[in-house]
Scaffold this motif. Sequence first.
Motif, PDB file in Angstrom:
ATOM      1  N   ILE A  81      22.066 -26.364-101.632  1.00  0.00           N
ATOM      2  CA  ILE A  81      21.223 -25.438-100.853  1.00  0.00           C
ATOM      3  C   ILE A  81      21.018 -24.124-101.618  1.00  0.00           C
ATOM      4  O   ILE A  81      19.906 -23.571-101.656  1.00  0.00           O
ATOM      5  N   LEU A  82      22.104 -23.632-102.246  1.00  0.00           N
ATOM      6  CA  LEU A  82      21.998 -22.385-103.004  1.00  0.00           C
ATOM      7  C   LEU A  82      21.054 -22.539-104.199  1.00  0.00           C
ATOM      8  O   LEU A  82      20.218 -21.651-104.460  1.00  0.00           O
ATOM      9  N   SER A  83      21.155 -23.674-104.914  1.00  0.00           N
ATOM     10  CA  SER A  83      20.261 -23.892-106.064  1.00  0.00           C
ATOM     11  C   SER A  83      18.813 -24.019-105.619  1.00  0.00           C
ATOM     12  O   SER A  83      17.890 -23.508-106.276  1.00  0.00           O
ATOM     13  N   ALA A  84      18.580 -24.673-104.496  1.00  0.00           N
ATOM     14  CA  ALA A  84      17.210 -24.818-103.982  1.00  0.00           C
ATOM     15  C   ALA A  84      16.650 -23.455-103.566  1.00  0.00           C
ATOM     16  O   ALA A  84      15.465 -23.146-103.804  1.00  0.00           O
ATOM     17  N   THR A  92       8.538 -18.713-106.661  1.00  0.00           N
ATOM     18  CA  THR A  92       7.644 -17.902-105.840  1.00  0.00           C
ATOM     19  C   THR A  92       7.310 -16.589-106.553  1.00  0.00           C
ATOM     20  O   THR A  92       6.163 -16.115-106.521  1.00  0.00           O
ATOM     21  N   ALA A  93       8.330 -16.025-107.222  1.00  0.00           N
ATOM     22  CA  ALA A  93       8.099 -14.784-107.959  1.00  0.00           C
ATOM     23  C   ALA A  93       7.153 -15.003-109.125  1.00  0.00           C
ATOM     24  O   ALA A  93       6.363 -14.138-109.475  1.00  0.00           O
ATOM     25  N   VAL A  94       7.194 -16.174-109.749  1.00  0.00           N
ATOM     26  CA  VAL A  94       6.362 -16.458-110.925  1.00  0.00           C
ATOM     27  C   VAL A  94       4.982 -16.958-110.530  1.00  0.00           C
ATOM     28  O   VAL A  94       3.963 -16.520-111.094  1.00  0.00           O
ATOM     29  N   LEU A  95       4.915 -17.871-109.536  1.00  0.00           N
ATOM     30  CA  LEU A  95       3.650 -18.545-109.210  1.00  0.00           C
ATOM     31  C   LEU A  95       3.051 -18.129-107.887  1.00  0.00           C
ATOM     32  O   LEU A  95       1.955 -18.606-107.524  1.00  0.00           O
ATOM     33  N   GLY A  96       3.732 -17.292-107.149  1.00  0.00           N
ATOM     34  CA  GLY A  96       3.210 -16.894-105.851  1.00  0.00           C
ATOM     35  C   GLY A  96       3.540 -17.911-104.788  1.00  0.00           C
ATOM     36  O   GLY A  96       4.558 -18.618-104.857  1.00  0.00           O
ATOM     37  N   VAL A 102       6.107 -26.172-105.862  1.00  0.00           N
ATOM     38  CA  VAL A 102       6.578 -26.494-107.208  1.00  0.00           C
ATOM     39  C   VAL A 102       8.105 -26.548-107.236  1.00  0.00           C
ATOM     40  O   VAL A 102       8.706 -27.438-107.838  1.00  0.00           O
ATOM     41  N   ALA A 103       8.750 -25.578-106.595  1.00  0.00           N
ATOM     42  CA  ALA A 103      10.209 -25.545-106.553  1.00  0.00           C
ATOM     43  C   ALA A 103      10.760 -26.803-105.879  1.00  0.00           C
ATOM     44  O   ALA A 103      11.770 -27.381-106.316  1.00  0.00           O
ATOM     45  N   THR A 104      10.092 -27.234-104.804  1.00  0.00           N
ATOM     46  CA  THR A 104      10.534 -28.448-104.100  1.00  0.00           C
ATOM     47  C   THR A 104      10.468 -29.668-105.016  1.00  0.00           C
ATOM     48  O   THR A 104      11.413 -30.462-105.087  1.00  0.00           O
ATOM     49  N   LEU A 105       9.357 -29.839-105.712  1.00  0.00           N
ATOM     50  CA  LEU A 105       9.187 -30.994-106.600  1.00  0.00           C
ATOM     51  C   LEU A 105      10.175 -30.953-107.765  1.00  0.00           C
ATOM     52  O   LEU A 105      10.819 -31.956-108.100  1.00  0.00           O
ATOM     53  N   VAL A 106      10.284 -29.780-108.399  1.00  0.00           N
ATOM     54  CA  VAL A 106      11.158 -29.653-109.568  1.00  0.00           C
ATOM     55  C   VAL A 106      12.617 -29.884-109.178  1.00  0.00           C
ATOM     56  O   VAL A 106      13.345 -30.634-109.828  1.00  0.00           O
ATOM     57  N   MET A 107      13.063 -29.238-108.094  1.00  0.00           N
ATOM     58  CA  MET A 107      14.465 -29.369-107.695  1.00  0.00           C
ATOM     59  C   MET A 107      14.780 -30.781-107.200  1.00  0.00           C
ATOM     60  O   MET A 107      15.885 -31.284-107.414  1.00  0.00           O
ATOM     61  N   THR A 108      13.819 -31.402-106.532  1.00  0.00           N
ATOM     62  CA  THR A 108      14.045 -32.798-106.099  1.00  0.00           C
ATOM     63  C   THR A 108      14.283 -33.693-107.301  1.00  0.00           C
ATOM     64  O   THR A 108      15.209 -34.520-107.307  1.00  0.00           O
ATOM     65  N   ALA A 109      13.454 -33.536-108.331  1.00  0.00           N
ATOM     66  CA  ALA A 109      13.603 -34.352-109.532  1.00  0.00           C
ATOM     67  C   ALA A 109      14.926 -34.059-110.242  1.00  0.00           C
ATOM     68  O   ALA A 109      15.650 -34.969-110.652  1.00  0.00           O
ATOM     69  N   LEU A 110      15.231 -32.776-110.381  1.00  0.00           N
ATOM     70  CA  LEU A 110      16.461 -32.398-111.089  1.00  0.00           C
ATOM     71  C   LEU A 110      17.711 -32.861-110.338  1.00  0.00           C
ATOM     72  O   LEU A 110      18.657 -33.393-110.935  1.00  0.00           O
ATOM     73  N   VAL A 111      17.721 -32.632-109.023  1.00  0.00           N
ATOM     74  CA  VAL A 111      18.886 -33.045-108.217  1.00  0.00           C
ATOM     75  C   VAL A 111      19.036 -34.563-108.227  1.00  0.00           C
ATOM     76  O   VAL A 111      20.147 -35.096-108.360  1.00  0.00           O
ATOM     77  N   LEU A 112      17.921 -35.274-108.070  1.00  0.00           N
ATOM     78  CA  LEU A 112      17.976 -36.738-108.025  1.00  0.00           C
ATOM     79  C   LEU A 112      18.531 -37.314-109.319  1.00  0.00           C
ATOM     80  O   LEU A 112      19.423 -38.179-109.302  1.00  0.00           O
TER      81      LEU A 112
END
Length: 436
Positions: A81-84, A92-96, A102-112
Amino acid sequence: METAATIGWGAAWGIAGAILFLLMMSGFFSGSETALTAASRAKLRSQADKGAKGAERALAVTEDSERLIGAVLLGNNIVNILSASLATALFTAVLGESGVAVATLVMTALVLVFAEVLPKTYAISNPESAASRVAPAIAIVVKLFAPVVDVVRAFVRLILKAFGVDIDPDSRIMSAHEEILGAIKQGHTEGGVQKEDRDRLLGALDLGERTVEEIMLHRSGIEMLDAEASPEAILDQCLASRYTRLPVFRGEPENIIGVVHAKDLLRRIDELIRGADGDLTRLAELEIGAVMKDPYFIPETTTLDDQLRQFLRQHTHFALVVDEYGALQGLITLEDILEEIVGEITDEFDEPDVPMLEPDESGTFTIDGAMTIRDLNRATDWNLPDDEANTVAGLVIHEAQTIPTVGQVFSFHNFRFEVGGREANRITLLRIRPLA
């Protein structure tokens, strides 16, 4: 709107480093959970007995599996949860606003990949070694999270109790005996354990579950000596018999008064013929009571495991089986029990081996009605039930609720049974084949 420039590139890289560290921690918790739950406690115990400290710690950690799982899941959820959250803030700070997706997709892939599949795959392929390595660190985690885990566990039990589910913290899903049985059967199914090895191992493990009644020689098949017979008749019967021990009865076969061993009889005959004042005519002086030993009676409900111990303790190989009223039911020997483990034991005086069971073109097996269900299952890898009867004929009579006549056919337990022979009230021949 904040950007990477406004929060500072240094802070951005710091957050990225924190996310990477948290992913590593997530992978550690995931792999540790898999390793500690999949590791064989028997293998860990064997390694611990040889001095492996890691295996000893792993055994200690897995002693309370509920607390272990609770602590590992708590740690894993915290870092995930903390990493997500950090990833969402960074993107959000970089892409608005699009940074959330994007964070959801990237973290899902990395965590999986890196926090679930990769560590779990490694742990499941090397469970004991992985468990030994992570045990010291996990022990610290369990102690650290113990207060929180205990509160969560109490809360969960309260909820389950409200739904009528009572959890015993000291219960085990499977006993060690059941685990061993399951492992042996699974090993045979997968081809790692040969059928003969499986039968021997299962036979040894089943001794405590089976009684002497199941494998004894029925009283109708017992060869006995009549105490009132002439010495010549007794000697002739002993010489013609293939057994070295014979029960002795007086009056009626139910009245067993002793057991004669062929060696004892031979010594007494030698004493009469070749001893002092020995003569062939003195054979008529042979008294069976002088050479027989007291009979050893056991109840029919005695388990094979207990009887094996009794045979070894009393230095005897032969026992007569009686029911609750003291009536003779059969006899059992040490060899009978050993045969349940190693299979048929024969010597030069035994009758020729029964031919191996072979089906005909239709897949039908022709067997003796007195064959035990256990032996038939062993020979054919079937699973006919033996709870209500010991022999196949007994199973047919139990299911038919009558003594069938020759030619009658029955179908039960997904098998076809045809009565091929009958003598009086006894079924002597059966033809069996599995139904399609």
